[in-house]
Design an enzyme around this catalytic site. Structure first.
Site, mmCIF file in Angstrom:
data_model
loop_
_atom_site.group_PDB
_atom_site.id
_atom_site.type_symbol
_atom_site.label_atom_id
_atom_site.label_comp_id
_atom_site.label_asym_id
_atom_site.label_seq_id
_atom_site.Cartn_x
_atom_site.Cartn_y
_atom_site.Cartn_z
ATOM 1 C CE LYS A 15 -37.494 -14.438 -12.904
ATOM 2 N NZ LYS A 15 -36.555 -13.480 -12.285
ATOM 3 N NE ARG A 90 -41.569 -10.475 -10.170
ATOM 4 C CZ ARG A 90 -41.148 -10.458 -11.432
ATOM 5 N NH1 ARG A 90 -41.815 -11.057 -12.378
ATOM 6 N NH2 ARG A 90 -40.025 -9.839 -11.720
ATOM 7 N NE ARG A 129 -30.503 -6.081 -17.747
ATOM 8 C CZ ARG A 129 -31.375 -6.934 -17.196
ATOM 9 N NH1 ARG A 129 -31.290 -8.215 -17.436
ATOM 10 N NH2 ARG A 129 -32.314 -6.520 -16.383
ATOM 11 N NE ARG A 139 -36.444 -5.273 -17.681
ATOM 12 C CZ ARG A 139 -36.787 -6.407 -17.082
ATOM 13 N NH1 ARG A 139 -36.548 -7.562 -17.687
ATOM 14 N NH2 ARG A 139 -37.358 -6.405 -15.907
ATOM 15 N NE ARG A 150 -36.963 -5.773 -11.407
ATOM 16 C CZ ARG A 150 -36.226 -6.317 -12.377
ATOM 17 N NH1 ARG A 150 -35.058 -5.827 -12.682
ATOM 18 N NH2 ARG A 150 -36.673 -7.355 -13.047
HETATM 19 P P1 AMP Z 1 -39.767 -9.144 -15.155
HETATM 20 O O1 AMP Z 1 -39.631 -8.897 -16.616
HETATM 21 O O2 AMP Z 1 -40.310 -10.512 -14.852
HETATM 22 O O3 AMP Z 1 -38.522 -8.837 -14.392
HETATM 23 O O4 AMP Z 1 -40.880 -8.120 -14.625
HETATM 24 C C1 AMP Z 1 -40.693 -6.719 -14.710
HETATM 25 C C2 AMP Z 1 -41.676 -6.011 -13.772
HETATM 26 O O5 AMP Z 1 -43.019 -6.334 -14.167
HETATM 27 C C3 AMP Z 1 -41.592 -6.442 -12.313
HETATM 28 O O6 AMP Z 1 -40.593 -5.750 -11.594
HETATM 29 C C4 AMP Z 1 -42.993 -6.095 -11.824
HETATM 30 O O7 AMP Z 1 -43.151 -4.694 -11.676
HETATM 31 C C5 AMP Z 1 -43.854 -6.495 -13.017
HETATM 32 N N1 AMP Z 1 -44.230 -7.937 -12.950
HETATM 33 C C6 AMP Z 1 -43.918 -8.916 -13.851
HETATM 34 N N2 AMP Z 1 -44.439 -10.084 -13.508
HETATM 35 C C7 AMP Z 1 -45.111 -9.870 -12.342
HETATM 36 C C8 AMP Z 1 -45.844 -10.709 -11.463
HETATM 37 N N3 AMP Z 1 -46.002 -12.019 -11.707
HETATM 38 N N4 AMP Z 1 -46.387 -10.137 -10.348
HETATM 39 C C9 AMP Z 1 -46.248 -8.821 -10.087
HETATM 40 N N5 AMP Z 1 -45.557 -7.981 -10.870
HETATM 41 C C10 AMP Z 1 -44.988 -8.484 -11.995
#
Ligand code: AMP
Length: 193
Positions: A15, A90, A129, A139, A150
């Site tokens: 994404k 989400r 990765r 990360r 996740r």
């Molecule tokens: P991402 O970079 O989108 O994969 O997000 C990394 C982490 O940030 C996720 O695993 C969640 O812990 C938190 N996170 C990011 N966006 C959201 C969201 N919209 N709702 C809840 N947690 C989020």
């Protein structure tokens, strides 16, 4: 009316990569709650301190916190070509929150692009990765353990968001296992329809 787009899909579906490419091609403003949270963690703000452990473990941050950062960061007037949401919403509560926030402005999400990748492929992507990224650049959630958490969060809390948008007739699927360029092209074709 300004068209806002959601890039939807499981963790490690690509994404973030696709959001950058589609934003460059369209002038849309990439809007990633994950990036906003990582910035808060790096700056050690109170929000960052709250979110760091939750993110490292792979769990979802509370809806109220997420809607707060979207309210604080999303300056829709700065996105005349629309916002391109990545990793948000989400949960169904977040999708409803986004709808009411946009409705106040007479705007809406016009399309949700679902990047489809099977779980087995996600796991092998994260493993490669990790192997290819120097420790300092990884990360905090780049681990097989966090990915498993996740994925559970994705299936339990995020997949229902698909039905929410499907019932609005906004969901389109793209094959996220195709080459990066092919995925970008498929997304752009959907956005131009
Ligand atoms: P991402 O970079 O989108 O994969 O997000 C990394 C982490 O940030 C996720 O695993 C969640 O812990 C938190 N996170 C990011 N966006 C959201 C969201 N919209 N709702 C809840 N947690 C989020």
């Amino acid at each position: 009316m300004t068209a806002h787009i959601v890039l939807f899909g499981p963790p490690a579906a690509g994404k973030g990569t696709q959001a950058k490419r589609v934003a460059a091609a369209t002038g849309m403003v990439p809007t990633s709650t994950g990036d906003m949270l990582r910035a808060a963690v790096a700056e050690n703000t109170p929000l960052g301190q709250k979110a760091a452990g939750i993110m490292r473990a792979g769990n979802l941050v509370d809806d109220a916190i997420i809607m707060g950062i979207i309210n604080d960061h999303l300056v829709l007037g700065d996105a005349p070509d629309g916002a391109l949401f990545d990793g948000f919403p989400r949960t169904v509560a977040q999708a409803e929150g986004l709808d009411s926030l946009l409705k106040e402005r007479g705007e809406e999400v016009s399309k949700v692009v679902n990047i489809v990748v099977p779980d087995e492929i996600l796991l092998s992507r994260v493993e490669s990765r990790i192997a290819e990224t120097p420790v300092a650049e990884r990360r905090s959630d780049d681990s097989s353990e966090a990915l498993e958490v996740r994925l559970v969060a994705y299936h339990e809390q995020t997949v229902p968001v698909m039905a929410y948008y499907r019932s609005q007739g906004k969901l389109v699927d793209v094959d996220g296992t195709a080459l990066i360029d092919t995925v970008t092209q498929s997304i752009l074709v959907h956005l131009s329809e």
